[in-house]
Design a protein around this motif. Structure first.
Motif, mmCIF file in Angstrom:
data_model
loop_
_atom_site.group_PDB
_atom_site.id
_atom_site.type_symbol
_atom_site.label_atom_id
_atom_site.label_comp_id
_atom_site.label_asym_id
_atom_site.label_seq_id
_atom_site.Cartn_x
_atom_site.Cartn_y
_atom_site.Cartn_z
ATOM 1 N N GLN A 424 0.821 -1.215 0.000
ATOM 2 C CA GLN A 424 0.000 0.000 0.000
ATOM 3 C C GLN A 424 0.855 1.265 0.000
ATOM 4 O O GLN A 424 0.478 2.280 -0.592
ATOM 5 C CB GLN A 424 -0.915 0.003 1.230
ATOM 6 N N SER A 425 1.997 1.214 0.672
ATOM 7 C CA SER A 425 2.828 2.409 0.828
ATOM 8 C C SER A 425 3.863 2.578 -0.273
ATOM 9 O O SER A 425 4.537 3.604 -0.338
ATOM 10 C CB SER A 425 3.549 2.360 2.180
ATOM 11 N N GLY A 426 4.014 1.564 -1.130
ATOM 12 C CA GLY A 426 5.035 1.644 -2.164
ATOM 13 C C GLY A 426 6.408 1.221 -1.687
ATOM 14 O O GLY A 426 7.420 1.481 -2.349
ATOM 15 N N ASP A 427 6.462 0.555 -0.546
ATOM 16 C CA ASP A 427 7.718 0.058 0.000
ATOM 17 C C ASP A 427 8.097 -1.242 -0.716
ATOM 18 O O ASP A 427 7.308 -2.192 -0.750
ATOM 19 C CB ASP A 427 7.543 -0.188 1.501
ATOM 20 N N THR A 428 9.299 -1.298 -1.258
ATOM 21 C CA THR A 428 9.723 -2.463 -2.031
ATOM 22 C C THR A 428 10.662 -3.395 -1.265
ATOM 23 O O THR A 428 11.218 -4.318 -1.851
ATOM 24 C CB THR A 428 10.419 -2.011 -3.328
ATOM 25 N N CYS A 429 10.833 -3.169 0.027
ATOM 26 C CA CYS A 429 11.739 -4.024 0.804
ATOM 27 C C CYS A 429 11.182 -5.446 0.857
ATOM 28 O O CYS A 429 10.015 -5.646 1.227
ATOM 29 C CB CYS A 429 11.893 -3.472 2.216
ATOM 30 N N PRO A 430 11.972 -6.466 0.510
ATOM 31 C CA PRO A 430 11.465 -7.841 0.504
ATOM 32 C C PRO A 430 11.389 -8.431 1.903
ATOM 33 O O PRO A 430 12.003 -7.918 2.850
ATOM 34 C CB PRO A 430 12.509 -8.582 -0.338
ATOM 35 N N TRP A 431 10.641 -9.516 2.039
ATOM 36 C CA TRP A 431 10.599 -10.245 3.316
ATOM 37 C C TRP A 431 11.975 -10.821 3.626
ATOM 38 O O TRP A 431 12.407 -10.824 4.766
ATOM 39 C CB TRP A 431 9.547 -11.345 3.251
ATOM 40 N N THR A 432 12.657 -11.289 2.623
ATOM 41 C CA THR A 432 14.022 -11.766 2.800
ATOM 42 C C THR A 432 14.803 -11.523 1.517
ATOM 43 O O THR A 432 14.212 -11.308 0.455
ATOM 44 C CB THR A 432 14.052 -13.264 3.178
ATOM 45 N N VAL A 433 16.128 -11.546 1.600
ATOM 46 C CA VAL A 433 16.976 -11.340 0.429
ATOM 47 C C VAL A 433 17.430 -12.694 -0.110
ATOM 48 O O VAL A 433 17.296 -13.724 0.557
ATOM 49 C CB VAL A 433 18.195 -10.465 0.778
ATOM 50 N N ALA A 434 17.966 -12.683 -1.312
ATOM 51 C CA ALA A 434 18.341 -13.942 -1.972
ATOM 52 C C ALA A 434 19.408 -14.711 -1.191
ATOM 53 O O ALA A 434 19.357 -15.942 -1.092
ATOM 54 C CB ALA A 434 18.826 -13.654 -3.391
ATOM 55 N N GLN A 435 20.357 -13.989 -0.636
ATOM 56 C CA GLN A 435 21.437 -14.639 0.100
ATOM 57 C C GLN A 435 21.599 -13.964 1.466
ATOM 58 O O GLN A 435 22.466 -13.107 1.646
ATOM 59 C CB GLN A 435 22.749 -14.582 -0.688
ATOM 60 N N PRO A 436 20.769 -14.337 2.434
ATOM 61 C CA PRO A 436 20.878 -13.719 3.765
ATOM 62 C C PRO A 436 22.251 -13.986 4.367
ATOM 63 O O PRO A 436 22.838 -15.050 4.195
ATOM 64 C CB PRO A 436 19.780 -14.426 4.568
ATOM 65 N N ARG A 437 22.761 -12.990 5.078
ATOM 66 C CA ARG A 437 24.034 -13.155 5.773
ATOM 67 C C ARG A 437 23.790 -13.567 7.211
ATOM 68 O O ARG A 437 22.659 -13.528 7.707
ATOM 69 C CB ARG A 437 24.852 -11.873 5.708
ATOM 70 N N SER A 438 24.835 -13.927 7.887
ATOM 71 C CA SER A 438 24.735 -14.320 9.284
ATOM 72 C C SER A 438 24.373 -13.114 10.147
ATOM 73 O O SER A 438 24.816 -11.991 9.888
ATOM 74 C CB SER A 438 26.060 -14.913 9.752
ATOM 75 N N GLY A 439 23.585 -13.379 11.169
ATOM 76 C CA GLY A 439 23.261 -12.317 12.108
ATOM 77 C C GLY A 439 24.225 -12.245 13.275
ATOM 78 O O GLY A 439 24.043 -11.425 14.184
ATOM 79 N N ASN A 440 25.243 -13.070 13.248
ATOM 80 C CA ASN A 440 26.225 -13.037 14.333
ATOM 81 C C ASN A 440 27.014 -11.731 14.280
ATOM 82 O O ASN A 440 27.325 -11.215 13.195
ATOM 83 C CB ASN A 440 27.184 -14.221 14.225
ATOM 84 N N TRP A 441 27.352 -11.232 15.441
ATOM 85 C CA TRP A 441 28.047 -9.938 15.484
ATOM 86 C C TRP A 441 28.930 -9.835 16.709
ATOM 87 O O TRP A 441 28.547 -10.271 17.798
ATOM 88 C CB TRP A 441 27.016 -8.805 15.513
ATOM 89 N N LYS A 442 30.109 -9.277 16.507
ATOM 90 C CA LYS A 442 31.016 -8.959 17.609
ATOM 91 C C LYS A 442 31.387 -7.505 17.525
ATOM 92 O O LYS A 442 31.643 -6.999 16.418
ATOM 93 C CB LYS A 442 32.263 -9.843 17.536
ATOM 94 N N PRO A 443 31.426 -6.820 18.631
ATOM 95 C CA PRO A 443 31.757 -5.382 18.576
ATOM 96 C C PRO A 443 33.179 -5.168 18.098
ATOM 97 O O PRO A 443 34.065 -5.991 18.325
ATOM 98 C CB PRO A 443 31.580 -4.920 20.028
ATOM 99 N N PRO A 444 33.397 -4.045 17.393
ATOM 100 C CA PRO A 444 34.759 -3.743 16.914
ATOM 101 C C PRO A 444 35.692 -3.458 18.090
ATOM 102 O O PRO A 444 35.249 -3.045 19.171
ATOM 103 C CB PRO A 444 34.558 -2.509 16.047
ATOM 104 N N THR A 445 36.962 -3.666 17.845
ATOM 105 C CA THR A 445 37.950 -3.439 18.905
ATOM 106 C C THR A 445 38.665 -2.117 18.764
ATOM 107 O O THR A 445 39.435 -1.724 19.636
ATOM 108 C CB THR A 445 38.993 -4.566 18.893
ATOM 109 N N ASP A 446 38.426 -1.393 17.640
ATOM 110 C CA ASP A 446 39.115 -0.110 17.454
ATOM 111 C C ASP A 446 38.431 1.002 18.214
ATOM 112 O O ASP A 446 37.286 0.918 18.580
ATOM 113 C CB ASP A 446 39.153 0.260 15.961
#
Length: 446
Positions: A424-446
């Motif tokens: 309805q709003s014209g938003d084209t963001c998909p439910w998922t992408v073709a190649q989802p990446r990992s959601g794992n994350w570690k904070p940067p050390t810099d």
């Protein structure tokens, strides 16, 4: 029978003449920067001192579930304010709302209002800001934030403008938009404001975490680098100490402005609207900024007070960009066509319990959410992850229900609602992408 008809016509004519003679209300729109919904004492911020805003709440109408839709950039304030001033979502205008489309200053200029803006730079499309008859910017947003007296310069100028133009307001109502630069960081409050809070006594958010549990797509943006990882209770309390003191200082200057309305005998015919462009995590979920779709990031305080508005509140789902059609209704002006916002006047008058059943939230191409009166689904298409929260039982969004079989039907229903709202709003963001990446994350050390 003729006498009855004559009397009825007389009453009708009297009513029409009274309405025609009634002056249109002034409108004062107060917008802060990065203020969570739970940081006004009268709206649930038990530890925040906001006596002047509390009095506004006491005589006005509060919306308990008011939201910024989100943003298409990390600087969420810019799309938020563009949406507010235009009544349209950022899906419609991209990076900046257009001056030739409906917007607050254009509508109220055409209606014969005196229009005035003073605020932070970059708070909306310059072409729209230029339409205000008086259009002023802070010389330096950061200087204002570091002054120790947040909001003073804007409040001083607004009071002076009201006093200098008081005779003019007998003939022309005003629309005044004050876009404060605080409590956005850097947050500096005068020592006497800081002394009103005890650092160690400030409570942590109920949903405080040292780290966000996964990569939400915006983990190292500027806002998130304002404190080291993992977040510590002491560091988050330090941020909250500054935040509360700045809000209390801003409240005092808003109080001076409201007192000037009283002094100038303008209060009785002035609608005052108080809100913020979006919220702020500030330790909730291990985050600091507004680049998320949790309640802390997107929900804002929203209070409307003035002539004909009874004291009350509503849990209805509303957006900031509902304010343009709402103000048109309150001022008796025709609402511009083709807006995404919806007038909140039926809620203010008790004519309707809601103006929408569901609400879409969106941040760049990395987060989408849908809310109904009870549940909220947050979707992260880049990592193929979903969260589901029962906001009635769990308003702090602590207990993720997405993986529980008993909530599978609710999750699927909200998935359908989200996709429908996007279409309805014209938003084209998909439910998922073709190649989802990992959601794992570690904070940067810099």
């Amino acid at each position: 029978m003729f006498r009855i008809l004559l009397a009825a016509c007389g009453l009708l004519l009297s009513s029409v003449l009274a309405q025609a003679a009634a002056p249109r209300p002034n409108i004062l729109l107060l917008l802060t920067d990065d203020q969570r919904a739970d940081t006004v004492h009268a709206l649930g911020g038990a530890f925040v001192q906001t006596p002047h805003l509390d009095r506004l709440v006491e005589r006005g109408f509060a919306f308990q579930r008011a939201y910024c839709l989100g943003g298409n950039s990390a600087a969420v304030c810019l799309p938020s304010r563009n949406m507010l001033l235009s009544g349209r979502t950022w899906f419609r205008f991209g990076q900046a709302a257009r001056a030739e489309d409906p917007n607050f200053p254009a509508v109220f200029n055409a209606a014969g209002y005196v229009t005035y803006h003073y605020g932070k730079r970059g708070n909306t499309a310059p072409a729209i800001q230029a339409l205000f008859q008086t259009n002023r910017y802070l010389d330096n947003d950061e200087t204002d934030r570091r002054s120790g007296q947040p909001g003073q310069a804007i409040a001083d100028a607004a009071v002076e403008f009201l006093r200098d133009n008081r005779p003019r307001f007998e003939r022309q109502p005003f629309f005044m938009y004050l876009a404060f630069a605080s409590p956005h960081d850097p947050r500096v409050a005068a020592p006497e404001l800081m002394a009103r809070y005890r650092h160690a006594a400030l409570p942590l958010p109920a949903n405080f975490l040292p780290l966000h549990p996964f990569d939400n797509g915006e983990m190292t943006v500027r806002d998130e680098r304002l404190a080291p990882w993992p977040r510590t209770p002491d560091e988050i309390r330090r941020h909250w100490h500054d935040y509360c003191a700045v809000i209390t200082g801003l409240d005092a200057h808003i109080g001076r402005l409201l007192a000037a309305l009283d002094e100038l005998e303008l209060t009785e015919n002035t609608i005052v609207i108080f809100s913020s462009d979006q919220g702020l995590a500030l330790g909730s979920h291990g985050l600091l900024g507004k680049q998320n779709l949790y309640e802390a990031g997107m929900r804002v305080p929203l209070v409307i007070a003035g002539p004909g508005i009874a004291h009350g509140s509503s849990p209805a789902l509303v957006y900031l960009h509902d304010l343009l059609p709402t103000c048109c209704d309150l001022a008796g002006l025709p609402t511009p066509p083709d807006l995404d916002g919806r007038s909140l006047a039926p809620l203010l008058t008790g004519q309707a319990p809601r103006v929408r059943e569901t609400l879409l939230l969106a941040y760049r191409d990395v987060q989408r959410a849908v809310c109904d009166e009870r549940f909220k689904l947050i979707r992260y298409p880049q990592i193929d992850r979903t969260q589901l929260f029962d906001l009635q039982a769990d308003p702090d969004e602590i207990d993720d229900l997405a993986g529980r079989p008993e909530h599978a039907a609710t999750l699927e229903r909200l998935r359908g609602e989200l996709l429908a709202l996007e279409a309805q709003s014209g938003d084209t963001c998909p439910w998922t992408v073709a190649q989802p990446r990992s959601g794992n994350w570690k904070p940067p050390t810099d």
